[in-house]
Enzyme design. Structure first.
Site, PDB file in Angstrom:
ATOM      1  N   ASP A 255      -8.710  -5.167 -73.492  1.00 22.68           N
ATOM      2  CA  ASP A 255      -8.087  -5.679 -74.870  1.00 22.68           C
ATOM      3  C   ASP A 255      -9.377  -5.756 -75.835  1.00 22.68           C
ATOM      4  OD1 ASP A 255      -5.120  -6.589 -75.939  1.00 22.68           O
ATOM      5  OD2 ASP A 255      -6.972  -7.046 -77.178  1.00 22.68           O
TER       6      ASP A 255
ATOM      7  N   PHE B 214      25.152  -7.397 -76.830  1.00 24.26           N
ATOM      8  CA  PHE B 214      24.696  -7.002 -78.307  1.00 24.26           C
ATOM      9  C   PHE B 214      25.867  -6.863 -79.326  1.00 24.26           C
ATOM     10  CE2 PHE B 214      20.268  -5.923 -78.635  1.00 24.26           C
ATOM     11  CZ  PHE B 214      19.914  -6.635 -77.211  1.00 24.26           C
TER      12      PHE B 214
ATOM     13  N   ALA C  79      27.821 -11.796 -83.448  1.00 26.56           N
ATOM     14  CA  ALA C  79      27.664 -11.997 -84.711  1.00 26.56           C
ATOM     15  C   ALA C  79      26.688 -13.126 -85.089  1.00 26.56           C
ATOM     16  CB  ALA C  79      29.083 -11.825 -85.484  1.00 26.56           C
TER      17      ALA C  79
ATOM     18  N   CYS D 142       9.933  -5.156 -82.365  1.00 33.43           N
ATOM     19  CA  CYS D 142      10.298  -3.800 -81.940  1.00 33.43           C
ATOM     20  C   CYS D 142      11.309  -3.413 -82.830  1.00 33.43           C
ATOM     21  CB  CYS D 142      10.621  -3.902 -80.704  1.00 33.43           C
ATOM     22  SG  CYS D 142       9.304  -4.100 -79.456  1.00 33.43           S
TER      23      CYS D 142
END
Ligand code: NAD
Length: 472
Positions: A30, A257, A260, A268
């Protein structure tokens, strides 16, 4: 096998540690020297459950180390994973590929002999083909570099589990070349995982790139779908949580998913759907993803709706009020605050003149860096001191299971606003709290148990009096 992982953020650090866990010798690279030093010292620079153990175990076993030097990577191994960031461009929806390009620019000229680079970052379709051309110019004569793209599907909060037990592995290679050798190397890297029966999808670069952004576009659409329905529920007084339970019993729809609430955020979904729209335009499919604009718009609208709800809950004006915001991470089990809906709402309320105090079990440090003008507390109770409204903005288990009595004696007004529809409305009301939920009313549900939130995106309704319908 000897492997390197270029880019050691949420994806790369997890991937490096998990590849070592599979028995490979891994070098993580990194450009951030501080991150590298911390990882080398066995410290995960972000919150990810279980990762610290895997990291330390493999550092101690000598199978894992970290460096800032791409030359070490070129010398160490002939297989290199690429996991650097692909953020949204500062101006516009398109993806900023500068990190991917700079990683390739740093590595490719140093390679000698035969190498395989496996891209894991989420990139717009066509990126692998462009990078292959870029590498052809950069590599030394006589060096052969094969490029494969294997998108990553891990979820923050479950990153270790998702890396070691993925739903599927997808690998795309050059459609115009015979890259069966690359396929075989990848199958060998993941042998232990593939032996468990995990599906292995071999395809071309473009399909592999599209698989990832399509998956994220679908998930974002599902969340915005139920949030759009909740806007109707709000207007007619219907309960969107019961509705979601009911439609979720249909196996074709599924319950996951379909919660509400305040909508999606993070590093992402938002940038991936925007990058997907931008690339669709560039490849001439201008109509194809127009609906994603609406998905994005529904999602962003939820943040404004939440601010309005809190404003109503304190009597029409937040100026001069004390608001406690419980949760800052974009989702529970993460300290990631990139495009966090919770912080967006906290910031908007502060700009309208409220004194906002935030508490998050893991994300306070990152939040403070991004929103230094907000106050931060060490506990939920401290955040709620003299509060005129308590707002649950991220569904951490400690907030979901919080007893109303815990806060009753510290707040100024017993007003709670549930931004994730994750609380037991009946219990809060029974304890004398005024209860508000984004997405419309939450009815007392005597026949329905509280929705178990074993994992933040898995909500299986527990219905005691209704038999589970047969699966179709
Ligand atoms: P991140 O910002 O946490 O990590 C990226 C890392 O790359 C940083 O540590 C940065 O210092 C490093 N880097 C940048 N340029 C470099 C270079 N030239 N050489 C070496 N290192 C370099 O990002 P992330 O969340 O880990 O995401 C990385 C990629 O993975 C993105 O494309 C993202 O969309 C994708 N992805 C992320 C997740 C997730 O849950 N975070 C899941 C699936 C896919």
């Amino acid at each position: 096998m000897k492997l390197t992982v270029i880019g050691c953020g949420y994806l790369g650090a997890t991937h490096a540690a998990c590849m070592a866990e599979l028995g490979h010798d891994v070098l993580g690279v990194d450009v951030d020297a501080d991150k590298v030093a911390r990882l080398q010292a066995g410290e995960v620079p972000f919150f990810e459950p279980g990762l610290s153990d895997v990291l330390r175990r493999n550092l101690a076993a000598g199978r894992l180390r970290f460096t800032t030097d791409h030359r070490d990577a070129a010398d160490f191994a002939s297989v290199h994973f690429l996991g650097v960031g692909t953020p949204q461009q500062r101006r516009g929806y398109a993806v900023d590929l500068s990190h991917v390009e700079s990683a390739v620019d740093a590595l490719a000229p140093l390679l000698r002999g035969e190498h395989l680079i496996i891209g894991k970052s989420t990139v717009p379709v066509g990126t692998a083909a462009a990078l292959a051309q870029r590498m052809a110019v950069l590599t030394a004569p006589g060096t052969r570099v094969t490029l494969a793209w294997s998108p990553e599907f891990l979820r923050e909060g479950f990153a270790v589990e998702d890396t070691l037990e993925p739903d599927r592995l997808v690998v795309g290679t050059d459609p115009d070349a015979d890259d069966t050798a690359a396929d075989e190397v990848i199958a060998e890297i993941y042998r232990e995982i593939l032996e468990t029966g995990v599906p292995f999808v071999r395809t071309d670069w473009a399909t592999a790139e599209l698989v990832k952004v399509s998956a994220n576009a679908f998930l974002a659409t599902k969340i915005s779908f139920i949030n759009a329905i909740s806007e109707i529920c709000e207007n007619v007084g219907a309960d969107v949580s019961t509705l979601a339970d009911a439609i979720g019993y249909d196996g074709r729809i599924g319950r996951r998913f379909l919660n509400a609430g305040l909508g999606f955020g993070g590093g992402c979904l938002p940038k991936d759907i925007r990058g997907f729209m931008a690339r669709a335009d560039e490849v001439g499919a201008t109509q194809a993803l127009r609906f994603l604009r609406e998905v994005d718009s529904i999602n962003t609208r939820r943040r404004g709706a939440m601010v309005d709800l809190v404003t109503d809950a304190v009597g029409g004006d937040v100026l001069g009020t004390n608001i406690a915001i419980l949760g800052a991470a974009f989702k529970p089990e993460s300290d990631d605050v990139r495009d966090s809906p919770a912080l967006n709402v906290a910031g908007q309320l502060a700009l309208r003149g409220a004194s906002v105090t935030v508490f998050d079990p893991k994300a306070s440090l990152n939040s403070r860096r991004m929103f230094p003008m907000l106050s931060y507390a060490q506990s939920a109770r401290e955040a709620c001191g003299a509060a005129d409204a308590v707002v649950v903005a991220t569904e951490w288990a400690e907030f979901v299971h919080m007893a109303p009595e815990e806060l009753a004696d510290v707040v100024r007004a017993r007003v709670i606003v549930d931004g994730r529809r994750c609380l037991d409305a009946t219990a809060w009301r029974a304890a004398g709290w005024e209860f508000h939920a984004i997405g419309g009313p939450m009815r007392d549900r005597p026949n329905v148990g509280p929705t178990p939130r074993v994992r933040p995106d898995v909500a299986l309704p527990q219905v005691e009096t209704v038999a589970t319908p047969p699966s179709r």
